[in-house]
Design an enzyme around this catalytic site. Structure first.
Site, PDB file in Angstrom:
ATOM      1  N   HIS A 276      59.723  65.611  27.496  1.00  0.00           N
ATOM      2  CA  HIS A 276      60.624  64.927  27.570  1.00  0.00           C
ATOM      3  C   HIS A 276      60.198  63.508  27.720  1.00  0.00           C
ATOM      4  O   HIS A 276      60.961  62.639  27.464  1.00  0.00           O
ATOM      5  CB  HIS A 276      61.500  64.992  28.728  1.00  0.00           C
ATOM      6  CG  HIS A 276      60.683  65.205  29.903  1.00  0.00           C
ATOM      7  ND1 HIS A 276      59.790  65.939  30.283  1.00  0.00           N
ATOM      8  CD2 HIS A 276      60.891  64.373  31.004  1.00  0.00           C
ATOM      9  CE1 HIS A 276      59.408  65.773  31.585  1.00  0.00           C
ATOM     10  NE2 HIS A 276      60.020  64.783  32.084  1.00  0.00           N
ATOM     11  N   CYS A 277      58.511  63.368  27.720  1.00  0.00           N
ATOM     12  CA  CYS A 277      58.291  61.965  28.209  1.00  0.00           C
ATOM     13  C   CYS A 277      57.132  61.521  26.926  1.00  0.00           C
ATOM     14  O   CYS A 277      57.273  60.536  26.381  1.00  0.00           O
ATOM     15  CB  CYS A 277      57.484  62.040  29.547  1.00  0.00           C
ATOM     16  SG  CYS A 277      58.899  61.773  30.586  1.00  0.00           S
ATOM     17  N   ILE A 278      56.099  62.161  27.031  1.00  0.00           N
ATOM     18  CA  ILE A 278      54.936  61.831  26.267  1.00  0.00           C
ATOM     19  C   ILE A 278      55.055  61.580  24.793  1.00  0.00           C
ATOM     20  O   ILE A 278      54.672  60.514  24.421  1.00  0.00           O
ATOM     21  CB  ILE A 278      53.640  62.736  26.606  1.00  0.00           C
ATOM     22  CG1 ILE A 278      53.566  62.828  27.976  1.00  0.00           C
ATOM     23  CG2 ILE A 278      52.257  62.194  26.040  1.00  0.00           C
ATOM     24  CD1 ILE A 278      52.340  63.943  28.504  1.00  0.00           C
ATOM     25  N   ILE A 280      57.783  60.444  23.452  1.00  0.00           N
ATOM     26  CA  ILE A 280      58.823  59.545  23.260  1.00  0.00           C
ATOM     27  C   ILE A 280      58.548  58.283  23.810  1.00  0.00           C
ATOM     28  O   ILE A 280      58.757  57.095  23.298  1.00  0.00           O
ATOM     29  CB  ILE A 280      60.134  60.219  23.777  1.00  0.00           C
ATOM     30  CG1 ILE A 280      60.274  61.574  22.854  1.00  0.00           C
ATOM     31  CG2 ILE A 280      61.380  59.308  23.653  1.00  0.00           C
ATOM     32  CD1 ILE A 280      61.614  62.268  23.233  1.00  0.00           C
ATOM     33  N   ASP A 281      58.161  58.302  25.159  1.00  0.00           N
ATOM     34  CA  ASP A 281      58.393  57.007  25.870  1.00  0.00           C
ATOM     35  C   ASP A 281      57.525  56.057  25.428  1.00  0.00           C
ATOM     36  O   ASP A 281      57.949  54.684  25.210  1.00  0.00           O
ATOM     37  CB  ASP A 281      57.701  57.229  27.366  1.00  0.00           C
ATOM     38  CG  ASP A 281      58.673  58.128  28.327  1.00  0.00           C
ATOM     39  OD1 ASP A 281      59.805  58.532  27.594  1.00  0.00           O
ATOM     40  OD2 ASP A 281      58.657  58.445  29.130  1.00  0.00           O
TER      41      ASP A 281
END
Length: 440
Positions: A276-278, A280-281
């Site tokens: 959910h993060c790496i 996308i962010d």
């Protein structure tokens, strides 16, 4: 009046009498709600998905990291409940926004969930409320999207009678050592008073709060953390490609380099980025900087390398089958592990989705097994996890290890399989120089 609202809220947090609401009861919201409830707060989760709300009100957990018994106990004690109705915010003293921030197919940030949450919250915002945005996003989001929605409400003055801050979620699903409770919580407010009030709230439930000077600093800190990981994973993925060309064992290279006690941090290659993060962010940061006429070159390059890793894996599968005198088309391929990382039930952005899609696109007959992911619904296919793993292993022309869950018996897989492409070095020394095994 400012001091009154500020001190009243801080006192409520100290004696745990404040009513807490969490917008979004997913992988971030539910663990956070449980931590606040365990600290003694009365917590209401708000989510548009009725099945989640009904499950929570029955005392059921749908997140692997949150024990069912814990949710059931908190519900029975009256400290945790859920609803789909934003009107519940009328009674809330503190609100945390934990909604998704995915990317659109074009690669641009999808901020619709934050906008929707802010618009749904605003009519029920009232003096004596603190609001914290947790959703990962670009620097400036809290000030540019959430703040105007609140300021549009008559009688509300940020830092005077209502308080707004940003605190990035740092959940790493599957970890037992670092959890929502004990992972240090970075937090920055729109004003110093906002920071103080929000820190008093989070400090009443979490082990460590790290105040910073602004929402932008807190937003940027989260992006730095994940950009650091993304770029280093991109580096080691490119190293894997280079070692493949040089016919050098990348895993042995990494292990050798990792013996250095300073100046080196071990990262390992794989079939691509997930979660959910790496993945996308950092692209949120890159997108934001484009509006300032700046190209985030490290981010763009790392993203390109990581995005192409599923194709590299499919190429390894194709070459491995070719060496065994088999075409990829019509070959039976069994993918082992579909979750984006080991020992979680999270399929978001998993490289397994792209690997399966590309294999199917080339005519392979693809099945998969994952003890945590019973079904996969992707753009162009629906698959169900095979029920008899070892029978599927024996039947497959090639087994592709995508996610190295700890529950797998890897020696047994090696014994039963005809051919294995190991993208995670899951077989370790067993797979080194083994005639059945092709490693990344």
């Amino acid at each position: 009046m400012t001091e009154n609202y500020q001190q009243q809220l801080i006192e409520k947090f100290k004696n745990r009498s404040a009513k807490v609401a969490i917008l979004g009861m997913g992988y971030v919201g539910l663990p956070l709600a449980v931590v606040f409830a365990e600290a003694g707060f009365e917590v209401t989760g708000i989510d548009p998905v009725e099945s989640k709300v009904e499950a929570l009100n029955r005392g059921e957990s749908y997140i692997l990291d949150v024990p069912q018994e814990q949710v059931q106990r908190l519900v029975e004690q009256g400290r945790l409940k859920a609803t789909t109705d934003y009107a519940a915010l009328q009674e809330a003293d503190a609100v945390s926004i934990c909604v998704p921030t995915p990317l659109r197919k074009t690669g641009d940030p999808d901020l619709s969930y934050i906008v929707s949450a802010a618009e749904g919250l605003a009519p029920f915002a009232h003096p004596g409320m603190v609001i914290v945005l947790e959703s990962s996003t670009y620097p400036g989001t809290t000030r540019e999207l959430v703040l105007p929605a609140l300021c549009a409400q008559p009688g509300l003055e940020i830092g005077d009678n209502i308080f707004l801050a940003f605190s990035p979620e740092r959940v790493d699903p599957g970890r037992k050592d670092w959890t929502t409770y004990n992972t240090p919580k970075v937090l920055g407010g729109i004003t110093p008073r906002c920071t103080e009030v929000a820190a008093a709230w989070y400090g009443a439930a979490l082990q460590t709060v790290v105040p910073v000077s602004s929402t932008e600093v807190a937003e940027m800190a989260k992006l730095l953390e994940n950009t650091f990981r993304m770029i280093n994973i991109g580096l080691v993925n490119e190293l894997a490609i280079m070692c493949n060309r040089l016919k050098v064992d990348v895993w042995e290279v990494i292990e050798a380099a990792a013996t250095k006690p300073f100046g080196f941090m071990k990262f390992t290659p794989g079939p691509g980025l997930g979660g959910h993060c790496i993945p996308i962010d950092p692209l949120y940061l890159s997108w934001k900087l484009k509006s300032l006429n700046y190209t985030a070159r490290f981010i763009e390059l790392a993203s390109e390398i990581n995005t192409n890793m599923p194709r590299f894996v499919v190429g390894k599968v194709q070459d491995a089958l070719n060496d065994h005198r088999k075409p990829l088309r019509d070959s039976k391929i069994l993918v082992i592990g579909a979750a984006y990382k080991p020992d979680v039930d999270d399929l978001r952005e998993s490289p397994a989705l792209d690997v399966i899609h590309l294999l199917r696109e080339k005519g392979a007959l693809v099945s998969y097994h994952d003890p945590y992911i019973p079904t996969i619904e992707h753009n162009d296919y629906h698959l169900e996890s095979v029920t008899d793993l070892m029978a599927a292993v024996r039947e497959a022309d090639c087994v592709v290890i995508i996610t190295n869950h700890s529950v797998y018996d890897y020696p047994a897989l090696l014994e039963q399989a005809r051919l294995i492409v190991d993208t995670r070095n899951a077989l370790g020394k067993l797979g080194r120089n083994h005639p059945k095994v092709v490693r990344l």
